[in-house]
Design an enzyme around this catalytic site. Sequence first.
Site, short mmCIF file in Angstrom:
data_model
loop_
_atom_site.label_atom_id
_atom_site.label_comp_id
_atom_site.label_asym_id
_atom_site.label_seq_id
_atom_site.Cartn_x
_atom_site.Cartn_y
_atom_site.Cartn_z
N LYS A 112 0.81 -1.19 0.05
CA LYS A 112 0.08 -0.12 -0.19
C LYS A 112 0.84 1.16 0.09
O LYS A 112 0.37 2.21 -0.37
CB LYS A 112 -0.84 -0.06 0.96
CG LYS A 112 -2.26 -1.19 0.96
CD LYS A 112 -2.98 -1.00 2.37
CE LYS A 112 -3.94 -2.20 2.07
NZ LYS A 112 -5.02 -2.01 3.31
N LYS A 197 -7.26 -12.94 -4.23
CA LYS A 197 -8.09 -13.22 -3.20
C LYS A 197 -9.46 -12.49 -3.33
O LYS A 197 -9.75 -11.31 -3.84
CB LYS A 197 -7.55 -13.08 -1.84
CG LYS A 197 -8.38 -13.44 -0.53
CD LYS A 197 -7.76 -13.06 0.55
CE LYS A 197 -8.60 -13.09 1.97
NZ LYS A 197 -7.95 -12.66 3.19
N LYS A 200 -13.07 -8.47 0.76
CA LYS A 200 -14.25 -7.53 0.97
C LYS A 200 -14.09 -6.19 0.75
O LYS A 200 -14.94 -5.38 0.52
CB LYS A 200 -14.78 -7.76 2.21
CG LYS A 200 -13.72 -7.44 3.43
CD LYS A 200 -14.50 -7.87 4.68
CE LYS A 200 -13.51 -7.42 6.00
NZ LYS A 200 -12.33 -8.31 6.10
#
Length: 350
Positions: A112, A197, A200
């Site tokens: 990130k 993956k 969410k």
Amino acid sequence: MTRVFSGIKPTGHLTLGNYLGAMRRWAAVDQHQSDALFCIVDLHALTVDHDPARVRRLSRQAATLLLASGLDPHLCTVFVQSHVDEHTRLSYLLECVATDGEMRRMIQYKEKAARERVRGGSVRLSLLTYPVLMAADILAYGTDQVPVGDDQTQHVELARDIAVRFNQRYGHTFVVPRATPPQVAARVMNLQDPTSKMGKSDDSGPGIVYLLDEPDVVRRKIMRAVTDSARDVVYDPEARPGPANLLEILAACTNGNPSELSGVYETYGALKRDTADAVVEVLRPVQERHRELCADPGYVEGVLRDGAERARAMARPTVDAAYRAIGLLPAAEAEDAGAGIAVPDIGVTA
């Protein structure tokens, strides 16, 4: 009993991956075989830009879905991280034991931070330090086992390293935990990008089956899942991740074996239809129970309140012991404050 701790971060709507990879096992196995705590780790959701109202809404939804998935508050402890001060009390102490190098080697921070640098920005300091908060989540409860997917084992290893280091420097205080990855469907992959993956926090909705998706939405997403140009159905996660992902989802939903299931199907169409049907049936009782719980919000609030009280009582002795061990002066008991103690005159007049 063995103590188990795990958590869900309210950064997005919970997915089929969350359920098959973790939540179902929590309900079917962990809460029956261990002293289990399951936490909505809402403080971790603050490490990135966020909408406060959305974090509150997703936290409440996550708690409701945990209960809808079968967690029983009579068998386990379900609570919200920010409701138990011991997490943040312990986190700072562990920051005084962890090192800057350890934090900067964490995969999520590196990825990130690199993306933000490309955009000319910078990440929040909490993104660098939150693995220590995660270690505090685990160590505060004397956790023996942490059921996590393989993408989270690095965080459990950090918790182990910090616990060992603290114990060596200041005396035995913490249980050294270990990661216990699930045996089947540890990672459900994105239907549109089967090398990634099913997260969410991902914005690619067509590749994600959410726990509250309507049956027709579930079927549409699975029928549009990426496969490949081959005609035969073979289970090969490395060379053919698309078909392998569907076979693993079907196996997880039907208690089957993905390699054996691959021999049942001659076409991707048939595999997708059966996978869609299986997913719809697995999600049906969860969605029905979720609707019932939404109609009684006071019940969910009561579960979280009672869970926080139990969690606080479990964590406080360990955290207090860590404060003493590291050298902090114990606070005076409230009932002793002012009793027989002379207050000095500092010469202030009205």
